[in-house]
Design a protein around this motif. Structure first.
Motif, short mmCIF file in Angstrom:
data_model
loop_
_atom_site.label_atom_id
_atom_site.label_comp_id
_atom_site.label_asym_id
_atom_site.label_seq_id
_atom_site.Cartn_x
_atom_site.Cartn_y
_atom_site.Cartn_z
N GLN A 29 1.06 -1.23 20.25
CA GLN A 29 1.29 -1.22 21.60
C GLN A 29 1.28 -0.05 22.48
O GLN A 29 0.49 -0.02 23.61
N ASP A 30 1.87 0.99 21.90
CA ASP A 30 1.86 2.18 22.98
C ASP A 30 0.63 3.12 22.58
O ASP A 30 0.22 3.86 23.38
N ALA A 31 -0.02 2.60 21.42
CA ALA A 31 -1.23 3.47 21.01
C ALA A 31 -1.17 5.01 21.12
O ALA A 31 -2.04 5.73 21.55
N VAL A 32 -0.11 5.27 20.71
CA VAL A 32 0.12 6.83 20.52
C VAL A 32 -0.95 7.47 19.66
O VAL A 32 -1.30 8.71 19.55
N ASP A 72 5.26 -1.02 17.13
CA ASP A 72 5.23 -0.90 18.81
C ASP A 72 4.53 0.39 19.02
O ASP A 72 3.62 0.27 19.88
N ARG A 73 5.09 1.53 18.61
CA ARG A 73 4.35 2.76 18.87
C ARG A 73 2.74 3.00 18.50
O ARG A 73 2.05 3.41 19.26
N ALA A 98 9.81 -0.64 15.43
CA ALA A 98 9.56 0.51 16.40
C ALA A 98 8.25 1.36 15.98
O ALA A 98 7.42 1.52 16.92
N ARG A 102 -5.57 0.66 16.08
CA ARG A 102 -5.75 -0.67 16.64
C ARG A 102 -5.72 -1.68 15.44
O ARG A 102 -5.35 -2.89 15.60
#
Length: 451
Positions: free
Chosen positions: A198-201, A194-195, A191, A207
């Motif tokens: 992918q979610d670029a929090v 992904d955060r 998770a 990156r």
């Protein structure tokens, strides 16, 4: 006319002596960049120097405003800060936060003939890029956790599945202290990938990620002054990251700290200097960037010895609030020695005392929290012998109100950790604001050792 010395030479000598005492001894102007508890502690310590005539802070906060002149300039606006320093004949600028350092404020000031304490943009990569720091440590055999770097989320996921949990996931760039996930389960690790990717929090900071081996042991922080050659350690400290007592709940920017940290024994400190701090400064120099300023080593004291968790390119927060009260020497002199490459000549003395800082946070922190609540009890807390460092406060209608997640850092010193704990919590009890929360067990590891 006499064939002796010209009549005007004694006059020149007197004028030069006058200039020396005015500028070099007791008439310095200092600019502190930043607005938090760390900057309040820096401004406070610098203002105690007999050589300092005036301290400015940009942008500062209401607490800093009591000991310095606050200037409404953003800490990341290096052009405006530089213009202010030139106009006001600032003799030394001290940078608190990491973002201006990573963005090159030191290079910008230095190119314009201004003295500024902190590492260059290139040297600040040691905090600005975890990949840079890990690869430097790997190349020069500086003890740290095993790691892999990934720029593709799927490859990172596959690696994590093979490695299993617990495991550590880190965004490569600056993420305001929130880019590290200590994943105790595989689901948490995936998770986190992904955060971040992918979610670029964390935006560009995520990156690329670093996936690290999970280290066991006890954490500690050892900050050091350095001129790029000599390393002079400060007093070892220990931060408390979790929001709740007994290290429960989510990580924060730090809910308190104490120093000295007994986990860093004299033997361990010698190893940290010999195996980590000095080799890192030497490695940076060999890589073409002389590191001058404060080097912060976040450490895990493992069964095999000390290992680096992270490096920071500046003073820590809240570690600064407990380390500087224990410094018995003039901070201005030390900083100038770092800039002049003469740290080996500096007289650095530490008090045989202990200091404890308890952070008072807004309700809901580190999640969403209210702002604008009136704070009461500053004078009563200070009457207990504590320093109240402002971290997230602002002025509103003539009153000081909450303006951040970490609102205040209450610090007390005493002859022992137990006495400092007793004194600081007595002071904490004098302060109040709506929703105020704080840990009641700061320095518990040191107290357990003492028992």
């Amino acid at each position: 006319m006499s064939r002796g010395l010209p009549w005007y030479l004694p006059v020149y000598a007197i004028l030069n002596i006058k200039r020396y005492f005015e500028r070099e001894v007791f008439c310095l102007r200092i600019l502190v960049v930043g607005s938090g508890g760390r900057e309040h502690a820096l401004a406070w310590k610098l203002s105690l120097s007999p050589r300092v005539a005036e301290v400015y802070c940009a942008p500062g906060n209401p607490g800093i405003g009591k000991i310095a002149r606050c200037v409404n300039i953003d800490s990341n606006d290096r052009e405006a800060l530089c213009a202010f320093a030139i106009k006001n004949k600032v003799d030394l600028t001290v940078v608190g936060p990491e973002v201006p350092l990573v963005n090159g404020i030191v290079d910008y000031f230095t190119a314009r003939g201004l003295r500024i304490f902190g590492p260059s943009r290139q040297a600040a990569q040691i905090e600005g890029s975890k990949t840079f720091a890990k690869e430097l440590m790997q190349k020069y055999h500086i003890p740290t956790a095993q790691f892999r770097v990934f720029s593709r989320a799927e490859e990172a996921r596959q690696y994590v599945v093979r490695q299993g949990a617990p495991i550590v996931i880190k965004a490569d760039g600056l993420a305001a202290g929130k880019g590290v996930v200590v994943a105790m389960t595989l689901e948490e690790a995936l998770a986190a990938i992904d955060r971040i990717m992918q979610d670029a929090v964390f935006g560009e900071a995520g990156r690329q990620i670093v996936v690290e081996e999970y280290l066991t042991g006890e954490e500690a922080s050892l900050l050091a002054f350095t001129d790029g050659y000599t390393v002079s350690p400060m007093v070892a400290a220990q931060d408390h990251k979790r929001i709740f007592d007994h290290d429960r709940g989510p990580n924060t920017g730090g809910m308190g700290a104490y120093a000295p940290a007994p986990v860093v024994t004299p033997a361990i400190q010698t190893r940290i200097i010999r195996e980590i701090l000095q080799p890192t400064v030497d490695a940076m120099r060999q890589e073409g960037c002389i590191y001058q300023g404060c080097l912060y080593a976040g450490l895990m004291i493992t069964p095999e010895g000390p290992k680096v968790i992270e490096f920071n390119a500046r003073f820590g927060d809240p570690e600064t609030q407990v380390v500087l009260p224990l410094l018995d020497s003039d901070l201005v002199n030390i900083m100038e020695a770092c800039l002049d490459g003469k740290l080996h000549t500096a007289d650095i003395v530490w008090k045989e005392e202990a200091a404890v800082c308890v952070v008072l946070a807004a309700g809901g922190y580190p999640g969403s929290y209210a702002q604008g609540d009136v704070i009461h009890g500053f004078e009563r807390a200070e009457a207990e012998g504590a320093c109240v460092f402002h971290a997230g406060t602002r002025q509103q209608d003539g009153q000081i109100v909450t303006g951040g997640g970490r609102v205040l850092g209450v610090t007390a010193s005493a002859a022992s950790i137990s006495l400092a704990v007793e004194r600081v919590y007595k002071a904490v009890g004098k302060i109040s604001f709506t929703g105020m929360q704080y840990r009641t067990d700061i320095a518990y590891r040191a107290l357990q050792r003492a028992r």
